[in-house]
Design an enzyme around this catalytic site. Structure first.
Site, PDB file in Angstrom:
ATOM      1  NE  ARG A  45      -0.434   1.775   3.654  1.00  0.00           N
ATOM      2  CZ  ARG A  45       0.738   2.342   3.935  1.00  0.00           C
ATOM      3  NH1 ARG A  45       1.785   1.618   4.267  1.00  0.00           N
ATOM      4  NH2 ARG A  45       0.870   3.650   3.871  1.00  0.00           N
ATOM      5  N   GLY A  46       0.284   2.402  -0.135  1.00  0.00           N
ATOM      6  CA  GLY A  46       1.044   3.635  -0.252  1.00  0.00           C
ATOM      7  C   GLY A  46       1.205   3.980  -1.719  1.00  0.00           C
ATOM      8  NE  ARG A  83      -6.487   0.512  -1.844  1.00  0.00           N
ATOM      9  CZ  ARG A  83      -5.967   1.136  -0.780  1.00  0.00           C
ATOM     10  NH1 ARG A  83      -4.665   1.077  -0.545  1.00  0.00           N
ATOM     11  NH2 ARG A  83      -6.732   1.827   0.026  1.00  0.00           N
ATOM     12  CD  GLN A 187      -3.810   2.119   7.242  1.00  0.00           C
ATOM     13  OE1 GLN A 187      -4.396   2.638   8.201  1.00  0.00           O
ATOM     14  NE2 GLN A 187      -4.418   1.891   6.087  1.00  0.00           N
ATOM     15  CG  ASP A 228      -3.173   7.749  -1.090  1.00  0.00           C
ATOM     16  OD1 ASP A 228      -2.813   6.595  -1.382  1.00  0.00           O
ATOM     17  OD2 ASP A 228      -3.132   8.205   0.058  1.00  0.00           O
ATOM     18  CG  ASN A 238      -2.800  11.383   3.011  1.00  0.00           C
ATOM     19  OD1 ASN A 238      -2.134  10.589   2.351  1.00  0.00           O
ATOM     20  ND2 ASN A 238      -2.567  11.589   4.300  1.00  0.00           N
ATOM     21  CE  LYS A 239      -5.399   5.130   4.630  1.00  0.00           C
ATOM     22  NZ  LYS A 239      -6.108   4.061   3.905  1.00  0.00           N
TER      23      LYS A 239
END
Length: 324
Positions: A45-46, A83, A187, A228, A238-239
């Site tokens: 991920r990332g 994704r 995370q 992201d 972003n998250k």
């Protein structure tokens, strides 16, 4: 140091991020289906790491389906949509596909080159951001706050937001790092804390809901996060939880800095409202480590990301420069 994602003897090798911090485990992925599964369950991920995964996945397909362009294109389509929010995944796929006329070895060579490039550009971007923060923040040593994981585990081998921490820590400028736990998949508590401990950086994990309070109490000199996807106008996905941090930072005059490679910028997307936000399964919220914490059948709202408007961001920093 082991790369987060790499190529070895005909397969993609990743650090399984679902096993950390309990176990450091490598996974060998020999098919596109295995790689897509790893992407979707967040074993890798990332945004930068996903860009590498996209390119290496095309290489896997090209080597398996030599001379069968249709099969490779079909695999590439599935990879690019594994994704939806992070633009780097489809970027990596497209870049590797562009080498398909040169044959499977040409595709693989491009994917391998992207691995080295990722480390280089993230060192450049985080170095620029570290200099910016030192110019903007007078207090020494610095107290930093970050959200989710934007370290080497989110990239091939260095990091974006945590790359800034590595630069500042090496120069003796870090007092501590607050790492948001980053609900629901933790995370920050699992991955960022693990990286900070491994690097010997003083840190504390805090609940996401305590971050605004830490900022308000003057315990944070700068908020630094990854991204992201970045729209042309500077809006940043972003998250989920990043937007709330940006609001708190703006309210209390704390600089909010986004660090990402240029590949995360989507120049064809005018503004953040056009970013597709991935929504994930209810059980990520209603269970913890397989144990149910909500009533059976409880529905959940579980967006993986949110969008922070550009006017809340002090600067976006890439390897190409600082964009206020």
């Amino acid at each position: 140091m082991q790369r987060t994602i790499d190529w070895a003897e005909g397969a993609v090798v990743i650090i399984d991020q679902t096993a950390l911090p309990r176990e450091f485990r490598l996974l060998r992925l020999e098919t596109v289906d295995e790689l897509i599964s790893a992407i979707q369950r967040l074993a890798v991920r990332g945004a930068p790491a996903l860009g590498a995964a996209g390119a290496l996945g095309v290489a896997l397909s090209a080597l398996r389906h030599k001379g069968k362009t249709g099969n490779v294109l079909a695999d590439a389509e599935r990879l690019a949509h594994a994704r939806p929010t992070a633009v780097n995944l489809s970027w990596g796929v497209r870049r590797a596909l562009a080498k398909l006329p040169e044959g499977p070895e040409g595709v693989l060579a491009e994917a391998k080159a992207m691995l080295d490039e990722d480390e280089r550009v993230n060192r450049q971007a985080s170095g620029r951001a570290a200099e910016l923060i030192l110019e903007r923040c007078e207090r020494r040593p610095l107290r930093l706050l970050t959200h989710c994981n934007a370290g080497r585990l989110a990239t091939v081998g260095w990091g974006t937001a945590l790359g800034v921490v590595w630069h500042l820590h090496d120069a003796g400028h870090v007092e501590y790092v607050f790492a948001d736990e980053t609900r629901p998949l933790l995370q920050g508590a699992r991955l960022t804390a693990w990286e900070l401990a491994e690097a010997g950086v003083p840190y504390r994990v805090l609940p996401d809901s305590a971050a605004a309070s830490a900022v308000a109490r003057g315990l944070v000199d700068c908020v630094v996060v990854g991204a992201d996807r970045i729209a042309a106008n500077g809006d940043v996905a972003n998250k989920v939880g990043t937007y709330g941090l940006a609001l708190a930072a703006a309210r209390h005059g704390v600089p909010f800095v986004v660090v990402a490679p240029q590949s995360t910028v989507d120049p064809e997307l005018p503004a953040g409202g056009g970013i597709v936000i991935e929504e994930r399964a209810d059980d990520e919220v209603t269970t913890v480590a397989g144990t149910r914490i909500a009533p059976e059948g409880a529905p959940a709202f579980n967006p993986a990301f949110d969008v922070t408007p550009a006017d809340l961001i002090f600067a976006v920093v890439t390897e190409n420069g600082v964009f206020p």
